[in-house]
Design an enzyme around this catalytic site. Structure first.
Site, mmCIF file in Angstrom:
data_model
loop_
_atom_site.group_PDB
_atom_site.id
_atom_site.type_symbol
_atom_site.label_atom_id
_atom_site.label_comp_id
_atom_site.label_asym_id
_atom_site.label_seq_id
_atom_site.Cartn_x
_atom_site.Cartn_y
_atom_site.Cartn_z
ATOM 1 N N GLY A 43 0.765 -1.245 0.000
ATOM 2 C CA GLY A 43 0.000 0.000 0.000
ATOM 3 C C GLY A 43 0.792 1.289 0.000
ATOM 4 O O GLY A 43 0.314 2.308 -0.478
ATOM 5 N N ASP A 101 0.410 3.407 4.163
ATOM 6 C CA ASP A 101 -0.644 4.161 3.506
ATOM 7 C C ASP A 101 -1.696 4.634 4.501
ATOM 8 O O ASP A 101 -2.115 5.775 4.481
ATOM 9 C CB ASP A 101 -1.291 3.332 2.374
ATOM 10 C CG ASP A 101 -1.690 1.919 2.805
ATOM 11 O OD1 ASP A 101 -1.523 1.563 3.998
ATOM 12 O OD2 ASP A 101 -2.161 1.160 1.944
ATOM 13 N N ASP A 104 -5.472 1.937 10.274
ATOM 14 C CA ASP A 104 -6.875 1.544 10.375
ATOM 15 C C ASP A 104 -7.082 0.917 11.754
ATOM 16 O O ASP A 104 -7.173 1.639 12.736
ATOM 17 C CB ASP A 104 -7.170 0.591 9.209
ATOM 18 C CG ASP A 104 -8.624 0.185 9.093
ATOM 19 O OD1 ASP A 104 -9.504 1.047 9.250
ATOM 20 O OD2 ASP A 104 -8.893 -1.005 8.830
ATOM 21 N N PHE A 153 -14.275 3.177 3.162
ATOM 22 C CA PHE A 153 -13.233 2.376 2.524
ATOM 23 C C PHE A 153 -12.719 3.135 1.309
ATOM 24 O O PHE A 153 -13.480 3.479 0.408
ATOM 25 C CB PHE A 153 -13.742 0.995 2.125
ATOM 26 C CG PHE A 153 -12.612 0.044 1.851
ATOM 27 C CD1 PHE A 153 -11.997 -0.634 2.897
ATOM 28 C CD2 PHE A 153 -12.132 -0.137 0.565
ATOM 29 C CE1 PHE A 153 -10.922 -1.485 2.666
ATOM 30 C CE2 PHE A 153 -11.051 -0.993 0.317
ATOM 31 C CZ PHE A 153 -10.453 -1.667 1.374
ATOM 32 N N ASP A 160 -5.771 -0.468 -2.173
ATOM 33 C CA ASP A 160 -6.485 -1.342 -3.102
ATOM 34 C C ASP A 160 -7.747 -1.926 -2.494
ATOM 35 O O ASP A 160 -7.976 -1.880 -1.290
ATOM 36 C CB ASP A 160 -5.584 -2.524 -3.468
ATOM 37 C CG ASP A 160 -5.444 -3.511 -2.317
ATOM 38 O OD1 ASP A 160 -5.067 -3.076 -1.217
ATOM 39 O OD2 ASP A 160 -5.754 -4.707 -2.497
ATOM 40 N N ARG A 166 -5.039 0.450 -7.122
ATOM 41 C CA ARG A 166 -3.843 1.049 -6.523
ATOM 42 C C ARG A 166 -3.275 2.152 -7.411
ATOM 43 O O ARG A 166 -2.563 3.040 -6.956
ATOM 44 C CB ARG A 166 -2.735 -0.007 -6.355
ATOM 45 C CG ARG A 166 -3.004 -1.055 -5.316
ATOM 46 C CD ARG A 166 -1.730 -1.832 -5.037
ATOM 47 N NE ARG A 166 -1.980 -3.103 -4.382
ATOM 48 C CZ ARG A 166 -2.126 -3.253 -3.069
ATOM 49 N NH1 ARG A 166 -2.073 -2.208 -2.276
ATOM 50 N NH2 ARG A 166 -2.337 -4.442 -2.553
HETATM 51 P P1 IMP Z 1 -4.605 -2.030 9.985
HETATM 52 O O1 IMP Z 1 -3.627 -3.108 10.301
HETATM 53 O O2 IMP Z 1 -6.010 -2.465 10.266
HETATM 54 O O3 IMP Z 1 -4.282 -0.690 10.596
HETATM 55 O O4 IMP Z 1 -4.650 -1.877 8.444
HETATM 56 C C1 IMP Z 1 -3.663 -1.341 7.734
HETATM 57 C C2 IMP Z 1 -3.721 -1.873 6.329
HETATM 58 O O5 IMP Z 1 -5.058 -2.216 5.955
HETATM 59 C C3 IMP Z 1 -3.287 -0.807 5.378
HETATM 60 O O6 IMP Z 1 -1.927 -0.892 5.132
HETATM 61 C C4 IMP Z 1 -4.139 -1.082 4.169
HETATM 62 O O7 IMP Z 1 -3.451 -1.953 3.314
HETATM 63 C C5 IMP Z 1 -5.366 -1.773 4.674
HETATM 64 N N1 IMP Z 1 -6.520 -0.855 4.716
HETATM 65 C C6 IMP Z 1 -7.113 -0.318 5.802
HETATM 66 N N2 IMP Z 1 -8.117 0.498 5.472
HETATM 67 C C7 IMP Z 1 -8.163 0.509 4.141
HETATM 68 C C8 IMP Z 1 -8.986 1.210 3.179
HETATM 69 O O8 IMP Z 1 -9.879 2.023 3.486
HETATM 70 N N3 IMP Z 1 -8.708 0.945 1.871
HETATM 71 C C9 IMP Z 1 -7.723 0.098 1.469
HETATM 72 N N4 IMP Z 1 -6.932 -0.552 2.320
HETATM 73 C C10 IMP Z 1 -7.155 -0.355 3.647
HETATM 74 MG MG MG Z 2 -1.321 -2.133 3.166
#
Ligand code: IMP
Ligand code: MG
Length: 181
Positions: A43, A101, A104, A153, A160, A166
């Site tokens: 990402g 990127d 979340d 999202f 992606d 992407r």
């Molecule tokens: P986390 O581990 O839940 O913080 O997620 C981080 C990863 O989830 C990021 O590096 C993204 O690849 C993916 N991700 C989280 N939210 C989104 C979104 O809204 N769109 C696309 N990818 C996301």
């Molecule tokens: Mg990612």
């Protein structure tokens, strides 16, 4: 089927301008360190590329490496993190800036931070283009944040949905699928 909203949530120009400001903050704090920047694939590839092209204007020439952390299937975080590629540069004793990127649930960043710390980094800072604070499930924050967004999202600019979109130079909302654990 999820639908791509054609109009940008954040335009190409707004992204560039914001990264310009982030770089000033990063330079203020880290300019005098020999920095190792570690991008989280896939990402962060576009963000990392734009970030370093603005860091250089501020006379910063970090070492650049990538790790490959994967956790996502579709729009759902599986919580099951895997490191598919380790850093090839030695992180021991270095000041490391982790670049992703989006923050979340926070699991990816937490995992990457712990991984880099365990390998003996002197200091670990983090930088994300996007932050969705309402989605957080683990206690982690980024030191440098581009934009704080709601629980939508988004795709584009490296992000992606099942490997697609992407390539978009801007960020757009993908409607029709809720994000959930
Ligand atoms: P986390 O581990 O839940 O913080 O997620 C981080 C990863 O989830 C990021 O590096 C993204 O690849 C993916 N991700 C989280 N939210 C989104 C979104 O809204 N769109 C696309 N990818 C996301
Ligand atoms: Mg990612």
């Amino acid at each position: 089927m999820p639908q791509l909203r054609k109009e940008p949530l954040i335009s190409e120009l707004d992204i560039k301008v914001r990264i310009g400001h982030m770089v000033l903050d990063i330079a203020k704090d880290l300019k005098h360190q020999e920095l190792l920047l570690v991008g989280i694939l896939r990402g962060s590839f576009m963000f990392t590329a734009d970030l370093v092209r603005l860091l250089y204007i501020n006379d910063m020439h970090p070492l650049i490496d990538f790790v490959f952390v994967t956790s996502y299937e579709g729009t759902q975080s599986t919580g099951d993190l895997r490191l598919l590629r380790e850093p090839s540069l030695d992180v021991e004793g270095r000041w490391v800036l982790i670049v992703d990127d989006i923050l979340d649930t926070g699991r990816t960043m937490k995992y990457a931070q712990e991984y880099i710390k365990e390998r003996g980094a002197a200091e670990v800072r983090s930088c994300v283009l996007l932050d969705k604070p309402v989605r957080r499930v683990v206690d982690v924050q980024a030191d440098y944040v581009g934009f704080t967004i709601d629980d939508v999202f988004v795709v584009g600019y490296g992000l992606d949905h099942n490997g697609r979109y992407r390539d978009l130079p801007y960020l757009a909302i993908l409607e029709g699928e809720a994000t959930f654990e």
